[in-house]
Scaffold this active site. Structure first.
Site, mmCIF file in Angstrom:
data_model
loop_
_atom_site.group_PDB
_atom_site.id
_atom_site.type_symbol
_atom_site.label_atom_id
_atom_site.label_comp_id
_atom_site.label_asym_id
_atom_site.label_seq_id
_atom_site.Cartn_x
_atom_site.Cartn_y
_atom_site.Cartn_z
ATOM 1 N N CYS B 239 31.826 -10.092 31.113
ATOM 2 C CA CYS B 239 33.006 -9.360 31.590
ATOM 3 C C CYS B 239 33.884 -9.086 30.389
ATOM 4 C CB CYS B 239 33.721 -10.120 32.694
ATOM 5 S SG CYS B 239 34.241 -11.773 32.232
ATOM 6 N N ARG B 244 35.302 -13.912 34.656
ATOM 7 C CA ARG B 244 34.789 -13.325 35.890
ATOM 8 C C ARG B 244 33.272 -13.472 35.962
ATOM 9 N NH1 ARG B 244 37.735 -7.513 35.347
ATOM 10 N NH2 ARG B 244 37.751 -8.115 33.157
#
Lengths: 148, 284
Positions: B239, B244
């Site tokens: 990410c 994430r």
């Protein structure tokens, strides 16, 4: 800095880590709710895109003074706390006062120590957005004055 | 949860409520927002901050084994403790802490399905008291981090070998319309786009509105039918800074049972600043 903002910044700076967390939680809990007349305008134009959470900022002018309103979800108390600091510290300030708020305000409060670098830069976005909004209302009112 | 490949790593809020006084279990809150824990947490839970605790403050890396042992010792976590992570934003940061614990080889890590939001939505008890536990004697077992973590040169080799990549950022970050989050100068990259061949699957697609993970069938629909992954694939997820993507790593590894998934924690803030690496723009 306007005295109200200066006082809040000073209070945070002098606090230790745990006191600072508690002060920020108090601020987060005390952010005034968005007035009904503004809540219908929670749209992209009023959103702070730098924030992961949906944060909305509103300005109203009363002559040379500005009033600041905001909506921040309760799940993002750090942003709420910081926005409440700005709302309280800058309500009734002049355009010039707002534009003169130092860009390293977050560092001055000592908040950066508890937040870490990545979170700090997210919050800086709120201050930048506020300044940009204030600069825009000033430009708009200057244009209007010239047209009149 | 029964259809997941490793259902034992996911525990329910009920399970946590029944086990929070169990001395063999430690509940850990790990959030994006640093104030949330102090505003009320699962009674008995300790706080471990991904930034302040798990990341080195000088070098862009994780803390040393000694520091990790100290965090565990002061949190009352022994080598055989069942550590249950939960947090805000659909357990995004809880998965990051889980991944970091695996880097150091902690055996029994779990995630509380639904995270902080579901716990609060179900009106379960919250406490403002910071608990203290007897210090343990934690010794870092260590693991082979290369099974779950990947560095830039290996990502390049992975790409050249035609292996699978998953980009879990927002669509605008993936296509390159957004260079980075505006006004995040310290998290910026000089180039926008994605690593060529990476499939775009924003991390949030793996979770439901209430913060729980989607069912095994729904996850297979996204990762297998849509993206063409299968469990034999070597997969790299990335990410912006690797947080994430640790949720996606968790989903692929434990919920779908893929044995060869690695998180590229250098992610876009590294790749988008590297000289000479290939980048693609637009949809793919």
């Amino acid at each position: 800095m306007p005295p109200a903002l200066d006082e809040l910044v000073e209070e945070l700076r002098e606090a230790d880590r745990q006191e600072r967390i508690e002060l920020l939680i108090d601020l987060a809990n005390e952010l005034p709710p968005l007035p009904d007349r503004l809540s219908q305008y929670k749209d992209e134009a009023h959103r702070v895109p730098e924030c992961q959470s949906p944060v909305f900022l509103f300005l109203e002018r009363e002559g040379a003074r500005i009033h600041l309103f905001a909506d921040v979800p309760p799940e993002a108390p750090t942003v709420r706390g910081f926005v409440c600091l700005l709302v309280r510290g800058l309500d009734g300030a002049t355009v010039e006062d707002v534009l003169n708020v130092p860009n390293d305000l977050i560092q001055r409060t000592g908040m950066a120590e508890i937040l870490g670098m990545q979170r700090t830069s997210g919050l800086s976005g709120v201050l930048h957005r506020l300044k940009a909004m204030v600069a825009r209302t000033e430009a708009a009112s200057t244009n209007q004055a010239q047209q009149n | 949860m029964a259809d997941y490949a490793h259902p034992e790593v996911l525990v329910s809020a009920d399970w946590v409520e029944q086990n929070r006084d169990n001395p063999k279990v430690r509940i850990v809150e790990s959030d994006e927002d640093v104030l949330l824990y102090d505003m009320g947490h699962v009674p008995g839970a300790v706080k471990i901050d991904w930034q302040g605790d798990l990341q080195d403050q000088l070098i862009r890396d994780y803390i040393t084994a000694e520091k990790f042992a100290d965090i565990c010792a002061r949190s009352g976590i022994a080598n055989d403790t069942t550590v249950v992570f939960y947090g805000d934003k659909s357990n995004w940061w809880a998965c990051y802490a889980f991944w970091a614990f695996k880097l150091f080889g902690h055996d029994d890590c779990r995630i509380m399905n639904g995270g902080r939001k579901l716990w609060i939505d179900q009106k379960r008890p919250l406490s403002k008291e910071t608990p203290s536990y007897p210090r343990t004697n934690y010794s870092v077992k260590g693991s082979d981090p290369s099974t779950i973590r990947i560095f830039r040169d290996e990502v390049l080799a992975h790409l050249k070998a035609g292996k699978k990549l998953i980009d879990v950022r927002s669509p605008g970050e993936y296509t390159g319309e957004l260079l980075h989050m505006p006004d995040y100068p310290q998290e910026g990259s000089l180039r926008a786009g994605h690593i060529p061949t990476a499939k775009s699957v924003p991390w949030s697609r793996a979770v439901n509105e209430d913060g729980t993970f989607k069912s095994a069938d729904e996850l297979k629909g996204i990762f297998e039918q849509e993206c063409g992954l299968n469990s034999a694939d070597e997969v790299v997820a990335y990410c912006r800074i690797g947080e994430r993507s640790s949720l996606t790593w968790f989903v692929l590894t434990y919920l779908l049972g893929y044995p060869k998934v690695r998180n590229y924690d250098g992610s876009w803030t590294e790749w988008g600043n590297l000289v000479g690496v290939p980048i693609a723009r637009g949809a793919e």
